[in-house]
Design an enzyme around this catalytic site. Structure first.
Site, PDB file in Angstrom:
ATOM      1  N   LYS A  43       0.846  -1.193   0.000  1.00 31.66           N
ATOM      2  CA  LYS A  43       0.000   0.000   0.000  1.00 31.66           C
ATOM      3  C   LYS A  43       0.882   1.244   0.000  1.00 31.66           C
ATOM      4  O   LYS A  43       1.954   1.225   0.597  1.00 31.66           O
ATOM      5  CB  LYS A  43      -0.854   0.047   1.282  1.00 31.66           C
ATOM      6  CG  LYS A  43      -1.996  -0.935   1.352  1.00 31.66           C
ATOM      7  CD  LYS A  43      -2.749  -0.767   2.668  1.00 31.66           C
ATOM      8  CE  LYS A  43      -3.826  -1.797   2.859  1.00 31.66           C
ATOM      9  NZ  LYS A  43      -4.916  -1.714   1.884  1.00 31.66           N
TER      10      LYS A  43
ATOM     11  N   GLU B 157      -5.903  -9.774   1.363  1.00 31.32           N
ATOM     12  CA  GLU B 157      -5.526 -10.824   2.302  1.00 31.32           C
ATOM     13  C   GLU B 157      -6.656 -11.219   3.245  1.00 31.32           C
ATOM     14  O   GLU B 157      -6.698 -12.338   3.724  1.00 31.32           O
ATOM     15  CB  GLU B 157      -4.308 -10.368   3.123  1.00 31.32           C
ATOM     16  CG  GLU B 157      -4.597  -9.500   4.354  1.00 31.32           C
ATOM     17  CD  GLU B 157      -5.257  -8.157   4.040  1.00 31.32           C
ATOM     18  OE1 GLU B 157      -5.170  -7.715   2.887  1.00 31.32           O
ATOM     19  OE2 GLU B 157      -5.864  -7.569   4.956  1.00 31.32           O
TER      20      GLU B 157
ATOM     21  N   ARG C 294      -9.804 -11.818   2.740  1.00 27.37           N
ATOM     22  CA  ARG C 294     -10.626 -12.917   2.245  1.00 27.37           C
ATOM     23  C   ARG C 294      -9.889 -14.252   2.350  1.00 27.37           C
ATOM     24  O   ARG C 294     -10.513 -15.301   2.481  1.00 27.37           O
ATOM     25  CB  ARG C 294     -11.088 -12.620   0.811  1.00 27.37           C
ATOM     26  CG  ARG C 294      -9.978 -12.462  -0.186  1.00 27.37           C
ATOM     27  CD  ARG C 294     -10.425 -11.773  -1.473  1.00 27.37           C
ATOM     28  NE  ARG C 294     -10.595 -10.338  -1.302  1.00 27.37           N
ATOM     29  CZ  ARG C 294     -11.008  -9.508  -2.270  1.00 27.37           C
ATOM     30  NH1 ARG C 294     -11.303  -9.974  -3.481  1.00 27.37           N
ATOM     31  NH2 ARG C 294     -11.142  -8.220  -2.035  1.00 27.37           N
TER      32      ARG C 294
HETATM   33  N1  BES Z   1      -7.887  -3.841   4.871  1.00 23.93           N
HETATM   34  C1  BES Z   1      -8.123  -3.512   3.513  1.00 23.93           C
HETATM   35  C2  BES Z   1      -9.467  -2.835   3.290  1.00 23.93           C
HETATM   36  C3  BES Z   1      -9.641  -1.448   3.873  1.00 23.93           C
HETATM   37  C4  BES Z   1      -9.410  -0.347   3.102  1.00 23.93           C
HETATM   38  C5  BES Z   1     -10.076  -1.292   5.159  1.00 23.93           C
HETATM   39  C6  BES Z   1      -9.603   0.924   3.613  1.00 23.93           C
HETATM   40  C7  BES Z   1     -10.271  -0.021   5.684  1.00 23.93           C
HETATM   41  C8  BES Z   1     -10.025   1.086   4.910  1.00 23.93           C
HETATM   42  C9  BES Z   1      -8.107  -4.766   2.656  1.00 23.93           C
HETATM   43  O1  BES Z   1      -7.264  -5.784   3.086  1.00 23.93           O
HETATM   44  C10 BES Z   1      -7.639  -4.362   1.318  1.00 23.93           C
HETATM   45  O2  BES Z   1      -6.517  -3.982   1.199  1.00 23.93           O
HETATM   46  N2  BES Z   1      -8.518  -4.472   0.319  1.00 23.93           N
HETATM   47  C11 BES Z   1      -8.203  -4.111  -1.019  1.00 23.93           C
HETATM   48  C12 BES Z   1      -8.754  -5.192  -1.910  1.00 23.93           C
HETATM   49  C13 BES Z   1      -8.286  -5.090  -3.340  1.00 23.93           C
HETATM   50  C14 BES Z   1      -6.805  -5.384  -3.423  1.00 23.93           C
HETATM   51  C15 BES Z   1      -9.077  -6.057  -4.176  1.00 23.93           C
HETATM   52  C16 BES Z   1      -8.827  -2.772  -1.325  1.00 23.93           C
HETATM   53  O3  BES Z   1      -9.932  -2.499  -0.833  1.00 23.93           O
HETATM   54  O4  BES Z   1      -8.194  -1.977  -2.009  1.00 23.93           O
HETATM   55 ZN    ZN Z   2      -6.859  -5.832   5.089  1.00 22.18          ZN
HETATM   56 MN    MN Z   3      -5.269  -5.564   2.359  1.00 20.36          MN
END
Ligand code: BES
Ligand code: ZN
Ligand code: MN
Length: 495
Positions: free
Chosen positions: A274, A346, A348
């Site tokens: 990220k 991750e 899921r």
């Molecule tokens: N933990 C994140 C989701 C999240 C994003 C929680 C913002 C709280 C605030 C999750 O693990 C994630 O990174 N999801 C990705 C999924 C994508 C790679 C398909 C996302 O939402 O960008």
């Molecule tokens: Zn996450």
């Molecule tokens: Mn994530």
């Protein structure tokens, strides 16, 4: 904080602060303000809008004649017919935040007259407990203090039964403390809640509440073939943990409800790293697990006549030398294979194992909570959770429980075509698909692992964390849906 109920004239109450609500339709001033000068002042301040009836507004008045308390806080309550469990909770938080900044003696809170006195009292107490605890875990000086005494005042003419209200307040206090536990765990720095440290803490809290606790270490997780949890853990020096909590309130033969929580103690994204700004709040990526654990401590302390099992998948998502790579294939607990196409998806992967395992124990229903997708926040904003289900009855149970306590969910579709983009050329499915409808695609992924059991999924990526401070909410972990889960367990216990 000593919590009690007293039927007395608010004007004569021996408290440091007296708090009263103001509905849009009055009465302003309330009948128990009797001194003519005080009545006139109150009425003028309402007229000039210096005293506001809008929720979130509150004004302090000092040295009112005929009122024993030195200070009076008048809090806006909005329209009387709209005042519900959620409004009562918010009022409690507001009072806690507004007055909890310094040590206080007794704070008297006049019970608002809007029906359901026991329910309102219980939510006020929950809110006051939440509002008097701030997020400043690592501050040198505490920024918030519990009141010495929280006194709920039944004014003359109130028809509420003090014994019933008293019982409701004691139960409310249990839930309020559970919400604070969830908030505290979420607000902890990631270095202080690695999977093992978090499992240790949950073992202590759950044990003290009377839950049975089992913690699996990495070796056991491997023997149990939790390929998703191990895949995510591979990039971290910290091993994963898997925690099972049991509450047997209905006897060994009775059916059980399963609650599953995502417990990513820090989500860096892994190799699909990220950007720094997106990582700032990722210590909160274990909110689902914190909320399930906290709700279960409340369910146990309330001795609810139901059986509930909690499953917490705890892991750090890092990018170490052994991290899973794009194209790697994981074998999950239920035998399905998953091609990893984004290591940041991750949640899921770990929920897949936890849900598969939970389903094997044949629960009547399963509900999982996860900060799963940014896409859900785009769709519903920061205050509404996405609700997904393979079963209308389970969806309704979650929706009704949330609505009853003033928490917000919105059901999203799960039609079959949302599964298509998860097809993989090499494995049973990929862990990412179309970015359009990403929260739904994630839910379709989870559905592959629930073994056909009645199941609902709450995507709490928005409501689990508050970016900034507001009158009825602190910044940081919110402890959302603890109230909803307790309510659901209460419903399940109804004959
Ligand atoms: N933990 C994140 C989701 C999240 C994003 C929680 C913002 C709280 C605030 C999750 O693990 C994630 O990174 N999801 C990705 C999924 C994508 C790679 C398909 C996302 O939402 O960008
Ligand atoms: Zn996450
Ligand atoms: Mn994530």
């Amino acid at each position: 904080m000593q919590i009690r109920i007293v039927a007395e004239d608010p004007a004569g109450a021996d408290v440091a602060w007296l708090v009263t609500g103001l509905f849009e339709d009055g009465p302003a001033p309330p009948a128990w303000v009797r001194e003519p000068a005080a009545r006139e002042l109150f009425a003028n301040l309402v007229e000039s809008k210096d005293l506001s009836a809008s929720p979130g507004d509150a004004s302090a008045l000092h040295g009112m004649s005929g009122i024993r308390a030195a200070s009076l806080l008048v809090a806006g309550l909005g329209p009387r017919e709209a005042f519900d469990a959620g409004s009562a909770f918010d009022l409690g938080v507001l009072v806690g935040k507004r007055l909890g900044g310094r040590p206080r003696g007794a704070v008297g809170l006049v019970l608002p007259e809007a029906g359901m006195p026991a329910e309102v009292a219980s939510r006020l107490v929950q809110g006051a407990i939440v509002g008097t605890a701030g997020p400043g875990l690592a501050k040198s000086e505490p920024a918030r203090y519990a009141f010495e005494e929280l006194r709920l005042i039944l004014p003359p003419g109130s028809t509420a039964d003090p014994a019933l209200v008293d019982r409701a307040m004691a139960r409310g206090a249990i839930v309020g403390r559970a919400i604070n536990l969830a908030r505290e765990l979420v607000n902890l720095p990631p270095a202080r809640k690695t999977p093992r440290l978090l499992a240790d803490r949950i073992r202590i809290e759950a044990g003290a509440a009377g839950l049975e606790v089992e913690v699996w270490d990495e070796a056991r997780i491997r023997r149990e073939r939790f390929g998703g949890l191990l895949g995510v853990a591979a990039g971290s020096d910290e091993p994963p943990s898997f925690v099972t909590l049991h509450w047997n309130g209905a006897g060994p033969e009775a059916p059980h409800l399963a609650l599953v929580g995502k417990g990513v103690t820090f989500d860096s994204g892994g190799l699909s790293l990220k950007p720094s700004a997106s990582m700032e709040d990722m210590k909160a990526d274990m909110s689902g697990a914190a909320i399930v654990a906290a709700a279960m401590t409340a369910i146990a302390r309330l001795r609810l006549p139901v059986n509930v099992r909690g499953y917490l998948a705890l892991v750090e998502n890092m990018s170490g030398g052994r991290a899973m790579k794009l194209g790697d294939v994981l074998s999950m607990r239920n035998g399905k294979t998953v091609e990893v196409m984004n290591t940041d998806a991750e949640g899921r992967l770990i929920l897949a194992d936890a849900l598969s395992f939970a389903a094997e124990q044949a629960p009547t229903r399963m509900v999982d909570l996860a900060t799963l997708t940014g896409s859900c926040v785009v769709a519903l904003g920061t205050k509404v959770a996405g609700l997904f289900a393979n079963d209308d009855e389970t969806a309704e149970l979650v929706r009704e429980s949330a609505t009853a306590v003033g928490e917000r969910v919105w059901r999203l579709p799960m039609d079959g075509d949302f599964r298509e983009s998860l097809k993989s050329p090499v494995a049973d499915l990929k862990n990412v698909g179309s970015k359009w409808g990403g929260a739904i695609v994630a839910a379709k992924f989870l559905e592959e692992f629930v073994g056909g059991r009645p199941w609902a999924h709450l995507d709490i990526a928005g409501p689990a964390w508050a970016e900034s401070d507001s009158p009825a909410r602190d910044a940081g972990g919110t402890g959302c849906f603890v109230r909803t889960l307790v309510r659901m367990a209460e419903e399940a216990g109804e004959p």
